[in-house]
Design an enzyme around this catalytic site. Structure first.
Site, PDB file in Angstrom:
ATOM      1  N   TRP A 104       0.729  -1.133   0.082  1.00  0.00           N
ATOM      2  CA  TRP A 104      -0.051  -0.014   0.162  1.00  0.00           C
ATOM      3  C   TRP A 104       0.936   1.291   0.041  1.00  0.00           C
ATOM      4  CZ3 TRP A 104      -5.621   0.170   0.964  1.00  0.00           C
ATOM      5  CH2 TRP A 104      -6.272  -1.104   0.906  1.00  0.00           C
ATOM      6  N   ASP A 141     -12.042   7.984   2.319  1.00  0.00           N
ATOM      7  CA  ASP A 141     -12.787   7.167   3.437  1.00  0.00           C
ATOM      8  C   ASP A 141     -13.898   8.174   3.888  1.00  0.00           C
ATOM      9  OD1 ASP A 141     -13.580   4.761   4.322  1.00  0.00           O
ATOM     10  OD2 ASP A 141     -12.400   4.748   6.018  1.00  0.00           O
ATOM     11  N   ASP A 179     -12.353   2.441  -2.553  1.00  0.00           N
ATOM     12  CA  ASP A 179     -13.642   3.009  -2.154  1.00  0.00           C
ATOM     13  C   ASP A 179     -13.583   4.491  -3.038  1.00  0.00           C
ATOM     14  OD1 ASP A 179     -13.790   1.371  -0.180  1.00  0.00           O
ATOM     15  OD2 ASP A 179     -13.262   2.315   1.545  1.00  0.00           O
ATOM     16  N   HIS A 217     -17.634  -3.337  -4.171  1.00  0.00           N
ATOM     17  CA  HIS A 217     -17.834  -5.013  -4.179  1.00  0.00           C
ATOM     18  C   HIS A 217     -19.360  -5.126  -4.238  1.00  0.00           C
ATOM     19  CE1 HIS A 217     -19.655  -4.281   0.047  1.00  0.00           C
ATOM     20  NE2 HIS A 217     -18.522  -3.587   0.185  1.00  0.00           N
ATOM     21  N   TRP A 220     -22.419  -3.638  -2.363  1.00  0.00           N
ATOM     22  CA  TRP A 220     -22.324  -2.117  -2.213  1.00  0.00           C
ATOM     23  C   TRP A 220     -23.273  -1.459  -3.323  1.00  0.00           C
ATOM     24  CZ3 TRP A 220     -17.063   0.790  -0.748  1.00  0.00           C
ATOM     25  CH2 TRP A 220     -17.535   1.944  -0.679  1.00  0.00           C
ATOM     26  N   ASN A 247     -12.860  -6.292   1.985  1.00  0.00           N
ATOM     27  CA  ASN A 247     -14.155  -6.891   2.485  1.00  0.00           C
ATOM     28  C   ASN A 247     -14.084  -8.171   2.403  1.00  0.00           C
ATOM     29  OD1 ASN A 247     -17.424  -6.731   1.960  1.00  0.00           O
ATOM     30  ND2 ASN A 247     -16.702  -4.824   2.862  1.00  0.00           N
ATOM     31  N   TRP A 284     -18.275  -4.646   7.889  1.00  0.00           N
ATOM     32  CA  TRP A 284     -17.270  -4.398   7.406  1.00  0.00           C
ATOM     33  C   TRP A 284     -15.991  -4.126   8.225  1.00  0.00           C
ATOM     34  CZ3 TRP A 284     -14.757   0.077   8.139  1.00  0.00           C
ATOM     35  CH2 TRP A 284     -15.681   1.285   8.804  1.00  0.00           C
ATOM     36  N   LYS A 311      -5.802  -6.537   0.673  1.00  0.00           N
ATOM     37  CA  LYS A 311      -5.712  -6.086   2.040  1.00  0.00           C
ATOM     38  C   LYS A 311      -5.018  -7.346   2.694  1.00  0.00           C
ATOM     39  CE  LYS A 311      -7.105  -4.752   6.184  1.00  0.00           C
ATOM     40  NZ  LYS A 311      -6.677  -3.406   6.979  1.00  0.00           N
ATOM     41  N   GLU A 315      -4.195  -6.876   9.750  1.00  0.00           N
ATOM     42  CA  GLU A 315      -4.199  -5.612   9.852  1.00  0.00           C
ATOM     43  C   GLU A 315      -5.744  -4.986   9.844  1.00  0.00           C
ATOM     44  OE1 GLU A 315      -1.764  -3.876   6.796  1.00  0.00           O
ATOM     45  OE2 GLU A 315      -0.124  -5.047   7.155  1.00  0.00           O
ATOM     46  N   ASP A 317      -9.100  -3.121  10.425  1.00  0.00           N
ATOM     47  CA  ASP A 317      -9.977  -2.072   9.760  1.00  0.00           C
ATOM     48  C   ASP A 317     -10.015  -0.767  10.324  1.00  0.00           C
ATOM     49  OD1 ASP A 317     -10.314  -4.029   7.732  1.00  0.00           O
ATOM     50  OD2 ASP A 317     -11.987  -5.000   8.707  1.00  0.00           O
TER      51      ASP A 317
END
Length: 341
Positions: A104, A141, A179, A217, A220, A247, A284, A311, A315, A317
């Protein structure tokens, strides 16, 4: 051990068995995914081989041996657990550490260009794909757990820093801004989001990367909504789109949702399977009862280019359901994911 992991995950998938909560696709204002930044150091490697023409997407899928393992936070956790005599827990976390995960890239990094350069060189030397996530969009976000990003007037410069590190002739895939497409227009502070995404895709495409714009996804946005959003940004500089980033949706659900989008746009897609072994329970943010999913694999299966661990499992969320801030290692959650696989 890798073979064992694959077998365990396959078993989990067959038994009922891909960045946040999943309202129904028809819900007009769903919650975003639980994406969280991560940073890993660029591995040292020898000089890259002489540059050669960048393969077409289909050539890349057929010639690459797999995704390059640039390391993750799980690697260090295994050593610490072994030093503490927690051998069973070390074996569980090793199931995560042995799989390649995406690197990332965001404003928290001091040397984005160097990280990309080191990783793409190492991947080129190994004949593998270097997988990155660019995660620095303004208004990221919508101010939730992974809030941040760079100022609008600095964003494309940040993307150029990423592009400057891409080794010529390397197989480099980039998931662009989890996102961001699905949240487009949902909150203030986004600036010209469609223009920023289009500009970023062009810069990275021109640098030789295959760009996969994140599309959310299956729980959504409806496919026709995603198609319209992709057309607003433009698809000229996209190799495809990514789904299920951070997700938990089942792979088969993601594929059924993504194929109509691929057919309408002419794009391929990749699915994040890092934590979808038990599917989604509708939550989520650090939901309980989830499991590691299918190990990363480059495919030649219609428009579905690959399943990948975008992801990094383990780690957090965000500060929810007992987890630490987004992107930090969460041992309890990691052990639960590995143990359920």
């Amino acid at each position: 051990m890798r073979a064992l992991v694959a077998a365990l995950v396959a078993c989990a998938l067959l038994a009922g068995c891909s960045v946040d909560p999943a309202p129904e696709a028809t819900t007009p204002d769903p919650e975003p995914s639980a994406t969280a930044p991560r940073a890993s150091a660029a591995p040292e490697s020898s000089e890259a081989p002489a540059a050669s023409p960048t393969p077409s997407p289909s050539d890349q899928a057929s010639t690459a041996t797999g995704f390059h393992d640039a390391g993750s936070q799980a690697d260090g956790q295994v050593a610490q657990l072994e030093a503490a005599g927690r051998d069973a827990d070390a074996d569980a976390i090793r199931r995560i550490a042995e799989q390649p995960v995406a690197t990332w890239l965001g404003e928290w990094m001091q040397d984005v260009t160097g990280t990309v350069a080191g990783t793409t060189r190492a991947a080129a030397d190994a004949g593998q794909v270097a997988l990155f996530v660019v995660y620095a969009i303004p208004g990221r976000d919508c101010g939730l757990h992974s809030a941040g990003g760079v100022p609008e007037d600095q964003y494309l410069d940040f993307v150029r820093d990423v592009a400057d590190g891409i080794e010529a002739g390397s197989r480099t895939w980039i998931v662009l801004e989890p996102d961001a497409l699905a949240q487009m227009g949902d909150c203030d502070g986004q600036g010209d989001r469609a223009g920023l995404l289009a500009g970023a895709a062009e810069i990275l495409d021109d640098a030789g990367a295959d760009v996969f714009l994140d599309a959310g996804h299956s729980g959504w946005r409806a496919p026709e909504d995603v198609i319209a959003r992709l057309e607003t940004v433009g698809t000229e500089h996209l190799a495809g789109f990514s789904t299920n980033t951070s997700n938990y949706q089942r792979t088969e659900d993601e594929r059924a949702w993504a194929e109509p989008i691929a057919a309408a746009t002419g794009l391929e897609f990749i699915v994040d399977t890092s934590r979808n072994g038990n599917g989604s329970n509708g939550e989520w943010c650090n939901p309980s009862g989830r499991a590691l999913g299918e190990p990363p694999q480059i495919l030649d299966d219609g428009p579905m280019r690959a399943v990948a661990w975008v992801k990094a499992p383990g780690e957090s969320d965000g500060t929810c359901n007992g987890g630490p801030p987004a992107g930090q290692w969460w041992m309890e959650g990691a052990l639960a994911l590995a143990g359920a696989a």
